[in-house]
Design an enzyme around this catalytic site. Structure first.
Site, short mmCIF file in Angstrom:
data_model
loop_
_atom_site.label_atom_id
_atom_site.label_comp_id
_atom_site.label_asym_id
_atom_site.label_seq_id
_atom_site.Cartn_x
_atom_site.Cartn_y
_atom_site.Cartn_z
N TYR A 1 13.96 23.68 40.22
CA TYR A 1 12.76 23.01 39.69
C TYR A 1 12.45 23.57 38.30
CZ TYR A 1 7.71 22.21 39.23
OH TYR A 1 6.47 21.88 38.76
N LYS B 1 12.25 22.07 34.45
CA LYS B 1 11.02 22.16 33.63
C LYS B 1 11.39 22.72 32.24
CE LYS B 1 7.18 21.44 34.65
NZ LYS B 1 6.43 20.14 34.52
P1 NAD Z 1 1.18 16.96 42.07
O1 NAD Z 1 2.38 16.82 42.96
O2 NAD Z 1 -0.15 17.03 42.72
O3 NAD Z 1 1.17 15.78 41.01
C1 NAD Z 1 2.33 15.21 40.47
C2 NAD Z 1 2.16 13.70 40.43
O4 NAD Z 1 3.36 13.13 39.86
C3 NAD Z 1 2.00 13.09 41.83
O5 NAD Z 1 0.84 12.28 41.92
C4 NAD Z 1 3.27 12.27 42.02
O6 NAD Z 1 3.07 11.08 42.79
C5 NAD Z 1 3.63 11.92 40.57
N1 NAD Z 1 5.05 11.59 40.44
C6 NAD Z 1 6.11 12.26 40.95
N2 NAD Z 1 7.24 11.61 40.68
C7 NAD Z 1 6.91 10.49 39.98
C8 NAD Z 1 7.64 9.42 39.44
N3 NAD Z 1 8.96 9.34 39.56
N4 NAD Z 1 6.98 8.43 38.79
C9 NAD Z 1 5.61 8.49 38.68
N5 NAD Z 1 4.86 9.48 39.18
C10 NAD Z 1 5.50 10.48 39.83
O7 NAD Z 1 1.46 18.26 41.17
P2 NAD Z 1 0.48 19.09 40.23
O8 NAD Z 1 0.30 20.43 40.86
O9 NAD Z 1 -0.70 18.28 39.88
O10 NAD Z 1 1.40 19.33 38.96
C11 NAD Z 1 1.24 18.56 37.78
C12 NAD Z 1 2.12 19.16 36.69
O11 NAD Z 1 1.71 20.53 36.47
C13 NAD Z 1 3.60 19.21 37.02
O12 NAD Z 1 4.34 18.88 35.86
C14 NAD Z 1 3.85 20.68 37.35
O13 NAD Z 1 5.15 21.08 37.00
C15 NAD Z 1 2.84 21.36 36.44
N6 NAD Z 1 2.43 22.70 36.88
C16 NAD Z 1 1.76 22.85 38.07
C17 NAD Z 1 1.37 24.13 38.46
C18 NAD Z 1 0.60 24.36 39.74
O14 NAD Z 1 0.29 25.50 40.04
N7 NAD Z 1 0.25 23.31 40.49
C19 NAD Z 1 1.66 25.24 37.65
C20 NAD Z 1 2.33 25.03 36.45
C21 NAD Z 1 2.71 23.76 36.07
#
Ligand code: NAD
Length: 343
Positions: free
Chosen positions: A145, A149
């Protein structure tokens, strides 16, 4: 162009992944700040008559293009969940989907693209203390993953040009209301009686970042992203600016949900070796069955090493400052998750 149309366009955006945890908080903050918001996502998780929803796959250009019409900013926070452990999906969405999004932004005349990256792009399982953006990308990322990224961030930052300005925001350890992973996972382990142990000496310091502060950081970056600013093509750590011992966070969440705090120490090397063996076992049996261990080397390393970051560059370049203090953020989050309390 009539003034009303021009101002709508400059405050008009699409949140890709807007139905996710961070994405939905982005949507709410953007609406509060007077933006016209489109949401593009593969699923729909909420309703709002203030938002225009486009349901489709990021990897499908036709799905995507319609959602970008007449918007000036795109926030890209879509990603498969790291827990899915699906390398092909990570590659398809995070790399191919991001390339396709950049192309669509250019075709649709979008002016700015803000990527949600991750602080883990520089993390290799070793201590990082007050890390800055000068740190190199991880040569050996902790999992597939994170590998995608890193590539995703490079693709977005390299694409920055006068027609499409790009910037990456690197949050770390996001928590808050509706968080599907951090607090629910801690509550689940509490319920299973598995949280009595501390991995290592328990003094390792980390960042946990409140989701509202992360959303605020994205919007501030978008608003400061202009050709004559230092932002185009750069990455920024966004944190709560209040790092704390990882095991203090665990204890505060557990006791806040009426579970006992961890007290017994286990050697880091022992737990890490067990996680590696489990990963090896999952790989060995993969031709026959799918074993998805939740207890991974990445998770063990995250629980036992220092990994906290400086957000000085974000403060200097676009005046970032967290809106909500850590204590207030934790109180609000625990209130939201009161249904997960030990009964
Ligand atoms: P999440 O899974 O809640 O949200 C991700 C969204 O992307 C979901 O609603 C999903 O349906 C959508 N998605 C996935 N594949 C898709 C596709 N092919 N087409 C359209 N939509 C699609 O995750 P999150 O925790 O809200 O993370 C959001 C971002 O933040 C991500 O890029 C993640 O890498 C980054 N991030 C998260 C964290 C954390 O602690 N949660 C930390 C650092 C970075």
């Amino acid at each position: 162009m009539p003034i009303a149309t021009r101002s709508r366009k400059s405050k008009s955006c699409t949140v890709v992944g807007g139905c996710g945890f961070l994405g939905r908080h982005m949507v709410e903050t953007l609406l509060d700040r007077g933006y016209h918001v489109n949401v593009f996502d593969i699923r729909k998780t909420f309703d709002s008559d203030q938002v225009t929803f486009f349901i489709g796959d990021l990897c499908n250009k036709e799905d995507l293009l319609v959602s970008l019409r007449d918007v000036s900013v795109v926030f890209h926070c879509a990603s498969p969940s790291p827990a899915s452990n699906n390398c092909d999906l990570f590659h398809r969405v995070n790399i191919e989907g991001t390339r396709s999004l950049i192309q669509c932004c250019k075709e649709a005349g979008v002016a700015k693209l803000v990527l949600t990256s991750s602080a883990s792009v520089v993390y290799e399982g070793k201590d990082i203390k007050n890390g800055t953006e000068d740190l190199p990308y991880a040569v050996q990322p902790m999992d597939p993953y994170t590998e995608t990224k890193i590539q995703q961030e490079k693709i977005v930052l390299e694409a920055s040009c006068d027609k499409l300005l790009t910037v990456a925001v690197r949050p770390h350890g996001i928590f808050g209301p509706r968080d599907p992973l951090c607090i629910p996972t801690i509550a689940q382990t509490g319920k299973a009686g598995k949280t009595r142990f501390i991995i290592g000496d328990g003094t390792n310091i980390v960042d946990f970042t409140y989701v509202v502060n992360v959303a605020h950081g994205h919007i501030m970056a978008a608003e400061a992203l202009t050709t004559d600013s230092p932002l185009p093509g750069k990455a920024y750590f966004i944190t709560n600016d209040a790092p704390l011992p990882f095991w203090d966070f665990m204890s505060r969440v557990l006791t806040g949900l009426h579970y006992p705090a961890p007290v017994y120490h286990l050697p880091y090397w022992l737990v890490y070796t067990l996680a590696l063996l489990l990963q090896l076992l999952a790989w060995c049996v993969s031709p026959i069955t799918t074993l998805t261990p939740t207890f991974t080397p990445m998770r063990v390393a995250l629980a036992a090493t220092h990994h906290y970051y400086s957000c000085d560059r974000a403060k200097r370049d676009f005046g970032y400052k967290p809106l909500v203090s850590f204590d207030e953020a934790l109180t609000k989050s625990l209130e939201h998750f009161s249904h997960l309390r030990r009964s």
